[in-house]
Design a protein around this motif. Structure first.
Motif, mmCIF file in Angstrom:
data_model
loop_
_atom_site.group_PDB
_atom_site.id
_atom_site.type_symbol
_atom_site.label_atom_id
_atom_site.label_comp_id
_atom_site.label_asym_id
_atom_site.label_seq_id
_atom_site.Cartn_x
_atom_site.Cartn_y
_atom_site.Cartn_z
ATOM 1 N N SER A 1 -4.475 -12.836 -20.931
ATOM 2 C CA SER A 1 -5.298 -13.099 -22.111
ATOM 3 C C SER A 1 -6.771 -13.296 -21.749
ATOM 4 O O SER A 1 -7.643 -13.193 -22.608
ATOM 5 N N ASP A 2 -7.061 -13.555 -20.473
ATOM 6 C CA ASP A 2 -8.444 -13.745 -20.038
ATOM 7 C C ASP A 2 -9.082 -12.443 -19.543
ATOM 8 O O ASP A 2 -10.222 -12.440 -19.087
ATOM 9 N N ALA A 3 -8.356 -11.312 -19.641
ATOM 10 C CA ALA A 3 -8.893 -10.029 -19.181
ATOM 11 C C ALA A 3 -10.041 -9.597 -20.083
ATOM 12 O O ALA A 3 -10.019 -9.809 -21.288
ATOM 13 N N SER A 4 -11.037 -8.996 -19.475
ATOM 14 C CA SER A 4 -12.148 -8.499 -20.277
ATOM 15 C C SER A 4 -12.080 -6.970 -20.373
ATOM 16 O O SER A 4 -11.422 -6.317 -19.574
ATOM 17 N N ILE A 5 -12.761 -6.427 -21.356
ATOM 18 C CA ILE A 5 -12.773 -4.994 -21.590
ATOM 19 C C ILE A 5 -13.880 -4.361 -20.751
ATOM 20 O O ILE A 5 -15.037 -4.763 -20.839
#
Length: 116
Positions: free
Chosen positions: A80-84
């Motif tokens: 959920s903490d992944a960035s685009i």
């Protein structure tokens, strides 16, 4: 009052019932997974080189589930903490090239088919 042993026995019985309910759903999921060709990517989050093969994929565009269009993105991870890193929304055909280790997300797109 129930003894601790009786409470444990009751909980084990309840757990056995839940496991029995889960078995048919696991089988259904397993059957569905086998039906997806190896050279296709469906909606979801995928690790290239693990979940899907690296290569070039194409989609015909939106699958009709979202009026905005077909959304896809490269992400830094699966949590959920992944960035685009990069993303796009298209209303027609699109092509992407995916390399080992990348994380690719697709939503509301027809299946991506490997072409190279």
């Amino acid at each position: 009052m129930k003894t601790l042993q009786q409470q444990l026995a009751d909980k084990e019985k309840a757990l056995a019932g839940k496991e029995a309910d889960l078995a048919p759903r696991e089988q259904k999921l397993s059957d569905a997974t086998k039906q997806v060709p190896a050279g296709q990517i469906k909606s979801g989050l995928h690790v290239v080189g693990g979940d899907v093969q690296p290569g070039t994929y194409t989609t015909t565009g939106p699958d009709g589930t979202n009026s905005v269009g077909c959304y896809y993105a490269w992400k830094t991870g699966t949590g959920s903490d992944a960035s685009i890193k990069d993303n796009n929304i298209v209303k027609g055909a699109a092509t992407v090239t995916l390399a080992n280790g990348e994380v690719f997300e697709s939503t509301s797109c027809t299946a991506w088919t490997k072409i190279g």
